[in-house]
Design a protein around this motif. Structure first.
Motif, short mmCIF file in Angstrom:
data_model
loop_
_atom_site.label_atom_id
_atom_site.label_comp_id
_atom_site.label_asym_id
_atom_site.label_seq_id
_atom_site.Cartn_x
_atom_site.Cartn_y
_atom_site.Cartn_z
N TYR A 331 35.31 32.16 46.44
CA TYR A 331 35.19 31.21 45.35
C TYR A 331 35.84 31.83 44.10
O TYR A 331 35.21 31.98 43.05
CB TYR A 331 33.72 30.84 45.12
N ARG A 332 37.10 32.17 44.25
CA ARG A 332 37.87 32.83 43.18
C ARG A 332 39.27 32.24 43.12
O ARG A 332 40.27 32.95 42.99
CB ARG A 332 37.95 34.34 43.43
N LEU A 333 39.35 30.94 43.26
CA LEU A 333 40.64 30.28 43.36
C LEU A 333 41.52 30.55 42.15
O LEU A 333 42.71 30.82 42.29
CB LEU A 333 40.45 28.76 43.55
N GLU A 334 40.93 30.49 40.97
CA GLU A 334 41.73 30.70 39.75
C GLU A 334 42.36 32.09 39.73
O GLU A 334 43.53 32.24 39.40
CB GLU A 334 40.85 30.49 38.51
N GLU A 335 41.57 33.11 40.12
CA GLU A 335 42.10 34.48 40.16
C GLU A 335 43.25 34.59 41.16
O GLU A 335 44.28 35.23 40.88
CB GLU A 335 41.00 35.46 40.57
N ILE A 336 43.09 33.95 42.32
CA ILE A 336 44.11 34.03 43.37
C ILE A 336 45.39 33.36 42.91
O ILE A 336 46.49 33.90 43.07
CB ILE A 336 43.58 33.39 44.67
N LEU A 337 45.27 32.18 42.29
CA LEU A 337 46.46 31.47 41.81
C LEU A 337 47.13 32.20 40.66
O LEU A 337 48.33 31.99 40.40
CB LEU A 337 46.07 30.05 41.38
N GLU A 338 46.38 33.07 39.98
CA GLU A 338 46.97 33.90 38.91
C GLU A 338 47.57 35.19 39.46
O GLU A 338 47.88 36.11 38.70
CB GLU A 338 45.92 34.21 37.85
N GLY A 339 47.71 35.27 40.78
CA GLY A 339 48.41 36.40 41.38
C GLY A 339 47.54 37.49 41.96
O GLY A 339 48.05 38.49 42.45
N ASP A 340 46.22 37.31 41.92
CA ASP A 340 45.33 38.34 42.49
C ASP A 340 45.19 38.09 44.00
O ASP A 340 44.11 37.77 44.50
CB ASP A 340 43.96 38.30 41.80
#
Length: 364
Positions: A331-340
């Motif tokens: 549940y970290r979609l924003e972090e993943i889409l920011e390159g993480d």
């Protein structure tokens, strides 16, 4: 944790071979044969870390045997001290075991290569095209985080900021080893900007990761099998418009494989880059065919290069990313889409290594 019997026997064989090569490298006849010397030297270098680690493992095993014998001592104080030593040795043995297991996993010869990253819009129309742009940005941000360089080779933009297709060249250290599990269908679930009713739509894109050929693979391409077209390149919004037909499209007629490059202002450079991409695509096609035959009876397809199946879902309303191959939900979609992307890539690599290790431990 000791090694399984199968891995132990395998390591004994490798250690014996290492010692054999060490003797051969001192043989005058071998030294005078340049080709044989180079071949043996390469094998020796590959076996050296395995043999050295196995030697450490054997020494710890011997120490444990000696310590276990001392546990039979009549003196309670001696037994207490030895018991602590055994616990410490077991921890050391476990570390050596894990290191040896990793060393035994077959190395992918492409792991150190740069890659061509291709993203195509699938089902979902304009929403899928917008998602291509999101994935492009995600991979570019990840590349920046790990110190890689990305070059846009080709873009086919749509009217409202999306892309039907994007091709990138990603260059850096161990690029293929990190990105090779990204190949497949990426699905997105979200409310499109154009949706007035607030309904969630599902769209999809396909991602292909192609190891950039460095001349190690020989594929004969007959010039008669190629159709080469040139056209005028242009960027989004009419920017960077070339006044000459510098963009190149190459079609390999027997496989209907199409590649395009419009990065350079020079038609010659675009043609060279397109031919390199074509070679990588044809190499992957051949590997896919071979791996499909080899994997006919396998249940897992992680890392096989199969791009037909859904591998990942990005659910915007829930802020969730799920990789379906390894049942990983974050549940970290924003972090993943920011390159993480490391929090996704590392578990995929670990899962692949575990699969490889299990296959090594199967007794034939």
């Amino acid at each position: 944790m000791p090694l399984s019997k199968n891995l132990f026997f395998k390591l004994e064989e490798l250690s014996d071979r290492y010692e054999e090569i060490e003797r051969l490298l001192g043989d005058p006849e071998v030294i005078s044969d340049v080709e044989q010397l180079q071949s043996l030297s390469k094998e020796y270098g590959e076996l050296k870390p395995v043999a050295q680690e196995f030697d450490k493992y054997l020494r710890v095993l011997q120490e444990m045997d000696e310590a276990n014998e001392m546990l039979e001592d009549d003196d309670d104080e001696v037994r207490s001290l030895v018991s602590e030593t055994v616990d410490e040795l077991e921890e050391v043995l476990t570390n050596h075991t894990e290191t040896l297991q990793k060393l035994l996993i077959p190395k992918d010869p492409d792991d150190s290569k740069n890659v061509y990253l291709e993203i195509r819009a699938g089902t979902g129309g304009e929403e899928a095209a917008l998602f291509v742009g999101d994935l492009k940005r995600m991979y570019q941000l990840y590349a920046t985080k790990v110190g890689w360089n990305t070059t846009i080779l080709y873009e086919n933009p749509t009217g409202i900021g999306g892309f039907k297709q994007v091709n990138l060249l990603v260059e850096g250290k161990e690029v293929y080893s990190k990105l090779k599990f990204e190949s497949g269908t990426h699905r997105v679930q979200r409310v499109p900007k154009t949706e007035s009713q607030g309904r969630i739509h599902t769209s999809a894109c396909t991602v292909a990761i192609l190891a950039k050929s460095d001349g190690d693979v020989q594929i004969d391409i007959d010039k008669k099998d190629l159709r080469i077209d040139t056209y005028r390149a242009s960027g989004a919004g009419g920017q960077h418009v070339n006044k000459t037909d510098s963009a190149v499209r190459i079609t390999h007629l027997p496989t209907n494989t199409v590649v395009e490059c419009q990065q350079e202002r020079s038609q010659l450079r675009n043609r060279e880059q397109a031919m390199s991409l074509l070679l990588s695509k044809l190499t992957q096609l051949e590997r896919d065919r071979a791996s499909q035959e080899e994997a006919a009876d396998r249940k897992t397809q992680v890392g096989s290069g199969d791009r037909s199946g859904r591998i990942r879902t990005y659910n915007y309303p829930q802020g969730r990313m799920t990789d379906h191959r390894i049942n990983l939900t974050l549940y970290r979609l924003e972090e993943i889409l920011e390159g993480d992307l490391s929090q996704v890539i590392i578990p995929l690599i670990q899962n692949h290594q575990a699969d490889e290790l299990r296959s090594l431990q199967v007794v034939n």
